[in-house]
Enzyme design. Structure first.
Site, PDB file in Angstrom:
ATOM      1  N   ARG A  57       0.844  -1.202   0.000  1.00 46.42           N
ATOM      2  CA  ARG A  57       0.000   0.000   0.000  1.00 46.42           C
ATOM      3  C   ARG A  57       0.881   1.255   0.000  1.00 46.42           C
ATOM      4  NH1 ARG A  57      -4.363   0.029   4.505  1.00 46.42           N
ATOM      5  NH2 ARG A  57      -5.082   1.823   3.298  1.00 46.42           N
ATOM      6  N   ASN A  88      -8.015   8.242   6.705  1.00 48.01           N
ATOM      7  CA  ASN A  88      -7.082   7.738   5.692  1.00 48.01           C
ATOM      8  C   ASN A  88      -5.648   7.767   6.211  1.00 48.01           C
ATOM      9  OD1 ASN A  88      -9.348   7.564   4.136  1.00 48.01           O
ATOM     10  ND2 ASN A  88      -8.958   9.466   3.008  1.00 48.01           N
ATOM     11  N   VAL A  89      -4.887   6.807   5.757  1.00 45.70           N
ATOM     12  CA  VAL A  89      -3.478   6.704   6.196  1.00 45.70           C
ATOM     13  C   VAL A  89      -2.529   7.187   5.099  1.00 45.70           C
ATOM     14  CG1 VAL A  89      -3.986   4.865   7.842  1.00 45.70           C
ATOM     15  CG2 VAL A  89      -3.408   4.251   5.479  1.00 45.70           C
ATOM     16  N   ASP A  90      -3.129   7.658   3.971  1.00 47.88           N
ATOM     17  CA  ASP A  90      -2.249   8.195   2.918  1.00 47.88           C
ATOM     18  C   ASP A  90      -1.853   9.630   3.290  1.00 47.88           C
ATOM     19  OD1 ASP A  90      -5.305   8.431   1.147  1.00 47.88           O
ATOM     20  OD2 ASP A  90      -4.159  10.189   1.793  1.00 47.88           O
ATOM     21  N   HIS A 105      -6.386   6.915  12.039  1.00 49.43           N
ATOM     22  CA  HIS A 105      -6.013   5.496  11.904  1.00 49.43           C
ATOM     23  C   HIS A 105      -4.546   5.299  11.560  1.00 49.43           C
ATOM     24  CE1 HIS A 105     -10.532   4.613  11.045  1.00 49.43           C
ATOM     25  NE2 HIS A 105     -10.277   4.817  12.315  1.00 49.43           N
ATOM     26  N   GLY A 171     -16.709  10.986   1.742  1.00 53.94           N
ATOM     27  CA  GLY A 171     -16.201   9.687   1.286  1.00 53.94           C
ATOM     28  C   GLY A 171     -16.001   8.639   2.351  1.00 53.94           C
TER      29      GLY A 171
HETATM   30  N1  APR Z   1     -15.690  10.421  -3.908  1.00 49.46           N
HETATM   31  C1  APR Z   1     -16.209  10.411  -2.652  1.00 49.46           C
HETATM   32  N2  APR Z   1     -16.616   9.297  -2.015  1.00 49.46           N
HETATM   33  C2  APR Z   1     -16.504   8.131  -2.700  1.00 49.46           C
HETATM   34  C3  APR Z   1     -15.973   8.051  -4.010  1.00 49.46           C
HETATM   35  C4  APR Z   1     -15.556   9.268  -4.612  1.00 49.46           C
HETATM   36  N3  APR Z   1     -15.056   9.289  -5.860  1.00 49.46           N
HETATM   37  N4  APR Z   1     -16.000   6.740  -4.391  1.00 49.46           N
HETATM   38  C5  APR Z   1     -16.515   6.030  -3.348  1.00 49.46           C
HETATM   39  N5  APR Z   1     -16.830   6.871  -2.350  1.00 49.46           N
HETATM   40  C6  APR Z   1     -17.397   6.558  -1.045  1.00 49.46           C
HETATM   41  C7  APR Z   1     -18.250   5.295  -0.987  1.00 49.46           C
HETATM   42  O1  APR Z   1     -19.592   5.590  -1.392  1.00 49.46           O
HETATM   43  C8  APR Z   1     -18.175   4.955   0.501  1.00 49.46           C
HETATM   44  O2  APR Z   1     -19.172   5.659   1.238  1.00 49.46           O
HETATM   45  O3  APR Z   1     -16.323   6.300  -0.166  1.00 49.46           O
HETATM   46  C9  APR Z   1     -16.801   5.485   0.897  1.00 49.46           C
HETATM   47  C10 APR Z   1     -15.797   4.377   1.137  1.00 49.46           C
HETATM   48  O4  APR Z   1     -16.210   3.675   2.287  1.00 49.46           O
HETATM   49  P1  APR Z   1     -15.191   2.624   2.949  1.00 49.46           P
HETATM   50  O5  APR Z   1     -14.528   1.837   1.862  1.00 49.46           O
HETATM   51  O6  APR Z   1     -15.951   1.926   4.035  1.00 49.46           O
HETATM   52  O7  APR Z   1     -14.073   3.556   3.586  1.00 49.46           O
HETATM   53  P2  APR Z   1     -14.086   4.243   5.002  1.00 49.46           P
HETATM   54  O8  APR Z   1     -15.468   4.646   5.395  1.00 49.46           O
HETATM   55  O9  APR Z   1     -13.039   5.300   4.987  1.00 49.46           O
HETATM   56  O10 APR Z   1     -13.588   3.048   5.962  1.00 49.46           O
HETATM   57  C11 APR Z   1     -13.391   3.383   7.319  1.00 49.46           C
HETATM   58  O11 APR Z   1     -12.487   1.196   7.730  1.00 49.46           O
HETATM   59  O12 APR Z   1     -11.128  -0.573   7.185  1.00 49.46           O
HETATM   60  C12 APR Z   1     -11.227   0.538   7.958  1.00 49.46           C
HETATM   61  O13 APR Z   1      -9.434   1.756   8.806  1.00 49.46           O
HETATM   62  C13 APR Z   1     -10.153   1.529   7.637  1.00 49.46           C
HETATM   63  O14 APR Z   1     -10.259   3.927   7.703  1.00 49.46           O
HETATM   64  C14 APR Z   1     -10.916   2.771   7.217  1.00 49.46           C
HETATM   65  C15 APR Z   1     -12.265   2.575   7.881  1.00 49.46           C
END
Ligand code: APR
Length: 230
Positions: A57, A88-90, A105, A171
Protein backbone atom coordinates in the site's frame (compact mmCIF):
# COMPACT_ATOMS: atom_id res chain seq x y z
CA UNK A 1 -11.82 36.13 12.25
CA UNK A 2 -12.03 33.13 9.94
CA UNK A 3 -14.74 30.55 10.59
CA UNK A 4 -13.53 27.13 11.79
CA UNK A 5 -14.12 24.50 9.10
CA UNK A 6 -13.60 20.85 10.12
CA UNK A 7 -13.52 18.30 7.30
CA UNK A 8 -13.60 14.58 8.10
CA UNK A 9 -12.57 12.30 5.27
CA UNK A 10 -12.63 8.60 4.50
CA UNK A 11 -11.31 6.34 1.77
CA UNK A 12 -13.65 7.86 -0.83
CA UNK A 13 -11.60 11.07 -0.59
CA UNK A 14 -8.67 9.26 -2.21
CA UNK A 15 -10.67 7.14 -4.69
CA UNK A 16 -10.18 9.69 -7.49
CA UNK A 17 -6.44 9.57 -6.83
CA UNK A 18 -6.58 5.87 -7.75
CA UNK A 19 -6.45 4.43 -4.22
CA UNK A 20 -9.17 1.82 -3.81
CA UNK A 21 -11.63 2.14 -0.97
CA UNK A 22 -12.33 -0.70 1.45
CA UNK A 23 -16.00 -1.52 1.00
CA UNK A 24 -16.88 -0.51 -2.56
CA UNK A 25 -17.09 -3.20 -5.19
CA UNK A 26 -13.58 -4.73 -5.63
CA UNK A 27 -12.49 -2.77 -2.56
CA UNK A 28 -9.46 -3.67 -0.48
CA UNK A 29 -11.40 -5.85 1.93
CA UNK A 30 -12.65 -7.96 -0.96
CA UNK A 31 -9.08 -8.72 -1.95
CA UNK A 32 -7.52 -9.17 1.48
CA UNK A 33 -8.89 -10.86 4.62
CA UNK A 34 -9.14 -7.74 6.78
CA UNK A 35 -8.60 -9.57 10.09
CA UNK A 36 -5.38 -11.11 8.77
CA UNK A 37 -3.82 -7.86 7.50
CA UNK A 38 -5.40 -5.18 9.69
CA UNK A 39 -6.01 -6.55 13.18
CA UNK A 40 -3.92 -6.99 16.32
CA UNK A 41 -4.52 -10.76 16.20
CA UNK A 42 -3.53 -10.87 12.53
CA UNK A 43 -0.30 -9.02 13.19
CA UNK A 44 0.56 -11.33 16.08
CA UNK A 45 -0.18 -14.40 13.96
CA UNK A 46 1.71 -13.40 10.81
CA UNK A 47 3.67 -10.14 11.10
CA UNK A 48 5.50 -10.78 7.80
CA UNK A 49 2.16 -10.84 5.91
CA UNK A 50 1.08 -7.57 7.56
CA UNK A 51 4.43 -5.90 6.78
CA UNK A 52 4.08 -7.00 3.13
CA UNK A 53 0.49 -5.69 2.94
CA UNK A 54 1.52 -2.24 4.14
CA UNK A 55 4.69 -2.25 2.00
CA UNK A 56 2.41 -2.76 -1.04
CA UNK A 57 0.00 0.00 0.00
CA UNK A 58 2.91 2.35 0.79
CA UNK A 59 4.59 1.73 -2.59
CA UNK A 60 1.30 2.62 -4.32
CA UNK A 61 1.46 6.01 -2.59
CA UNK A 62 4.58 6.88 -4.61
CA UNK A 63 2.55 6.32 -7.82
CA UNK A 64 -0.49 8.52 -7.05
CA UNK A 65 -1.22 12.23 -6.70
CA UNK A 66 -3.76 14.24 -4.70
CA UNK A 67 -7.05 14.70 -6.56
CA UNK A 68 -8.86 17.98 -7.21
CA UNK A 69 -10.90 17.35 -4.07
CA UNK A 70 -7.75 17.29 -1.90
CA UNK A 71 -6.58 20.50 -3.57
CA UNK A 72 -9.97 22.19 -3.08
CA UNK A 73 -9.79 21.43 0.63
CA UNK A 74 -6.30 22.92 0.83
CA UNK A 75 -7.46 26.06 -1.02
CA UNK A 76 -10.22 26.63 1.56
CA UNK A 77 -7.47 27.53 4.03
CA UNK A 78 -7.46 30.96 2.35
CA UNK A 79 -10.96 31.60 3.64
CA UNK A 80 -11.35 29.36 6.70
CA UNK A 81 -9.45 28.05 9.69
CA UNK A 82 -9.37 24.43 8.46
CA UNK A 83 -8.78 21.17 10.34
CA UNK A 84 -8.81 17.90 8.37
CA UNK A 85 -9.63 14.83 10.47
CA UNK A 86 -9.04 11.80 8.28
CA UNK A 87 -9.51 8.06 8.60
CA UNK A 88 -7.08 7.74 5.69
CA UNK A 89 -3.48 6.70 6.20
CA UNK A 90 -2.25 8.20 2.92
CA UNK A 91 -0.45 11.56 2.78
CA UNK A 92 -2.54 13.09 -0.01
CA UNK A 93 -4.09 15.85 2.11
CA UNK A 94 -0.60 16.98 3.15
CA UNK A 95 0.73 16.73 -0.40
CA UNK A 96 -2.23 18.84 -1.63
CA UNK A 97 -1.21 21.57 0.82
CA UNK A 98 -3.49 21.07 3.85
CA UNK A 99 -1.55 22.23 6.90
CA UNK A 100 -3.56 20.77 9.79
CA UNK A 101 -4.24 17.06 9.17
CA UNK A 102 -5.15 14.70 11.99
CA UNK A 103 -4.86 10.97 11.19
CA UNK A 104 -7.27 8.85 13.25
CA UNK A 105 -6.01 5.50 11.90
CA UNK A 106 -2.28 6.20 11.55
CA UNK A 107 -0.01 7.03 8.64
CA UNK A 108 1.23 4.68 5.93
CA UNK A 109 4.63 6.37 5.56
CA UNK A 110 5.40 5.94 9.24
CA UNK A 111 6.45 2.96 11.34
CA UNK A 112 6.91 2.83 15.09
CA UNK A 113 9.17 0.93 17.45
CA UNK A 114 7.54 -2.22 18.77
CA UNK A 115 9.22 -1.65 22.14
CA UNK A 116 8.35 2.07 22.43
CA UNK A 117 5.22 3.29 20.64
CA UNK A 118 6.37 6.90 21.05
CA UNK A 119 9.30 6.26 18.67
CA UNK A 120 8.01 7.06 15.18
CA UNK A 121 10.06 6.87 11.97
CA UNK A 122 9.12 8.17 8.52
CA UNK A 123 10.19 5.76 5.78
CA UNK A 124 11.76 7.15 2.57
CA UNK A 125 9.86 6.65 -0.72
CA UNK A 126 10.06 2.97 -1.58
CA UNK A 127 10.85 2.14 2.06
CA UNK A 128 9.82 -1.36 3.06
CA UNK A 129 9.84 -3.17 6.40
CA UNK A 130 9.73 -6.75 7.66
CA UNK A 131 9.77 -8.39 11.08
CA UNK A 132 13.58 -8.33 10.80
CA UNK A 133 13.82 -4.57 10.18
CA UNK A 134 15.65 -2.61 12.89
CA UNK A 135 15.67 1.19 13.06
CA UNK A 136 17.99 2.59 15.74
CA UNK A 137 18.11 -0.98 16.99
CA UNK A 138 14.33 -1.17 17.41
CA UNK A 139 12.05 -3.70 15.68
CA UNK A 140 9.21 -1.77 14.04
CA UNK A 141 5.56 -2.14 12.96
CA UNK A 142 3.32 -0.12 10.65
CA UNK A 143 2.09 3.07 12.39
CA UNK A 144 -1.49 2.03 11.61
CA UNK A 145 -4.40 1.53 14.00
CA UNK A 146 -5.40 -2.11 13.50
CA UNK A 147 -8.85 -3.39 14.33
CA UNK A 148 -8.93 -4.47 18.01
CA UNK A 149 -6.64 -1.54 18.89
CA UNK A 150 -7.34 1.78 20.59
CA UNK A 151 -7.70 4.98 18.56
CA UNK A 152 -5.71 7.50 20.63
CA UNK A 153 -6.30 10.33 18.14
CA UNK A 154 -10.08 10.10 18.52
CA UNK A 155 -10.46 12.06 21.77
CA UNK A 156 -8.42 15.05 20.51
CA UNK A 157 -10.44 14.90 17.27
CA UNK A 158 -13.74 15.18 19.17
CA UNK A 159 -12.52 18.42 20.74
CA UNK A 160 -11.71 19.82 17.30
CA UNK A 161 -15.13 18.80 15.94
CA UNK A 162 -16.84 20.38 18.97
CA UNK A 163 -15.34 23.74 17.93
CA UNK A 164 -16.40 23.54 14.28
CA UNK A 165 -18.49 26.35 12.78
CA UNK A 166 -19.05 24.11 9.75
CA UNK A 167 -18.55 20.31 9.66
CA UNK A 168 -18.01 18.35 6.45
CA UNK A 169 -17.90 14.57 5.89
CA UNK A 170 -16.43 13.23 2.65
CA UNK A 171 -16.20 9.69 1.29
CA UNK A 172 -16.92 7.35 4.18
CA UNK A 173 -19.47 4.63 4.86
CA UNK A 174 -19.56 5.83 8.47
CA UNK A 175 -19.32 2.15 9.40
CA UNK A 176 -16.20 2.07 11.58
CA UNK A 177 -16.21 3.36 15.15
CA UNK A 178 -15.22 5.48 16.90
CA UNK A 179 -14.48 7.56 13.75
CA UNK A 180 -18.10 7.33 12.61
CA UNK A 181 -19.22 8.89 15.91
CA UNK A 182 -17.46 12.21 15.26
CA UNK A 183 -20.72 13.62 13.94
CA UNK A 184 -22.17 13.40 17.47
CA UNK A 185 -19.64 15.96 18.74
CA UNK A 186 -20.82 18.76 16.47
CA UNK A 187 -22.50 21.61 18.36
CA UNK A 188 -26.26 21.76 17.75
CA UNK A 189 -27.11 24.16 14.93
CA UNK A 190 -23.74 23.71 13.19
CA UNK A 191 -24.19 23.22 9.42
CA UNK A 192 -23.12 19.69 8.38
CA UNK A 193 -22.42 18.64 4.76
CA UNK A 194 -21.85 15.06 3.55
CA UNK A 195 -20.21 14.49 0.16
CA UNK A 196 -20.51 10.91 -1.10
CA UNK A 197 -21.88 9.34 -4.32
CA UNK A 198 -23.59 6.64 -2.25
CA UNK A 199 -24.15 8.30 1.14
CA UNK A 200 -24.79 6.22 4.27
CA UNK A 201 -27.80 6.90 6.49
CA UNK A 202 -27.31 10.18 8.38
CA UNK A 203 -29.54 12.22 10.69
CA UNK A 204 -32.06 14.66 9.20
CA UNK A 205 -30.62 18.11 8.67
CA UNK A 206 -27.30 16.91 7.20
CA UNK A 207 -26.90 18.54 3.77
CA UNK A 208 -26.10 15.65 1.41
CA UNK A 209 -24.10 16.39 -1.74
CA UNK A 210 -24.49 13.18 -3.75
CA UNK A 211 -21.26 13.40 -5.74
CA UNK A 212 -17.63 12.36 -5.84
CA UNK A 213 -15.04 14.20 -3.77
CA UNK A 214 -13.81 16.57 -6.47
CA UNK A 215 -17.22 17.50 -7.89
CA UNK A 216 -18.68 17.65 -4.38
CA UNK A 217 -15.92 19.91 -3.10
CA UNK A 218 -16.46 22.28 -6.04
CA UNK A 219 -20.16 22.49 -5.15
CA UNK A 220 -19.42 22.91 -1.44
CA UNK A 221 -16.86 25.64 -2.14
CA UNK A 222 -19.52 27.60 -4.07
CA UNK A 223 -21.96 27.16 -1.18
CA UNK A 224 -19.46 28.13 1.52
CA UNK A 225 -17.98 31.11 -0.36
CA UNK A 226 -21.42 32.26 -1.43
CA UNK A 227 -22.49 32.18 2.21
CA UNK A 228 -19.34 34.08 3.19
CA UNK A 229 -20.14 36.89 0.74
CA UNK A 230 -23.76 37.28 1.90
N1 APR B 1 -15.69 10.42 -3.91
C1 APR B 1 -16.21 10.41 -2.65
N2 APR B 1 -16.62 9.30 -2.01
C2 APR B 1 -16.50 8.13 -2.70
C3 APR B 1 -15.97 8.05 -4.01
C4 APR B 1 -15.56 9.27 -4.61
N3 APR B 1 -15.06 9.29 -5.86
N4 APR B 1 -16.00 6.74 -4.39
C5 APR B 1 -16.51 6.03 -3.35
N5 APR B 1 -16.83 6.87 -2.35
C6 APR B 1 -17.40 6.56 -1.05
C7 APR B 1 -18.25 5.30 -0.99
O1 APR B 1 -19.59 5.59 -1.39
C8 APR B 1 -18.18 4.96 0.50
O2 APR B 1 -19.17 5.66 1.24
O3 APR B 1 -16.32 6.30 -0.17
C9 APR B 1 -16.80 5.48 0.90
C10 APR B 1 -15.80 4.38 1.14
O4 APR B 1 -16.21 3.67 2.29
P1 APR B 1 -15.19 2.62 2.95
O5 APR B 1 -14.53 1.84 1.86
O6 APR B 1 -15.95 1.93 4.04
O7 APR B 1 -14.07 3.56 3.59
P2 APR B 1 -14.09 4.24 5.00
O8 APR B 1 -15.47 4.65 5.40
O9 APR B 1 -13.04 5.30 4.99
O10 APR B 1 -13.59 3.05 5.96
C11 APR B 1 -13.39 3.38 7.32
O11 APR B 1 -12.49 1.20 7.73
O12 APR B 1 -11.13 -0.57 7.19
C12 APR B 1 -11.23 0.54 7.96
O13 APR B 1 -9.43 1.76 8.81
C13 APR B 1 -10.15 1.53 7.64
O14 APR B 1 -10.26 3.93 7.70
C14 APR B 1 -10.92 2.77 7.22
C15 APR B 1 -12.26 2.57 7.88
Amino acid sequence: MKKHLVISTGAGMSAESGISTFRDADGLWEKYPVMQVCSADGFAADPALVHRFYNDRRSQLDEVQPCEGHRAIARLERYFDVDVVTQNVDDLHERAGSTRVHHLHGELRKVRALDDENLLYTLPPGGITSPDTRIDGHPVRPHIVFFQEAVPAFDPATKIVAQADVFVIIGTTLSVYPAAALLRYVRPGTPVYYIDPHPAQVPDGVHIIRAGASEGMAALTRILLGAEQN
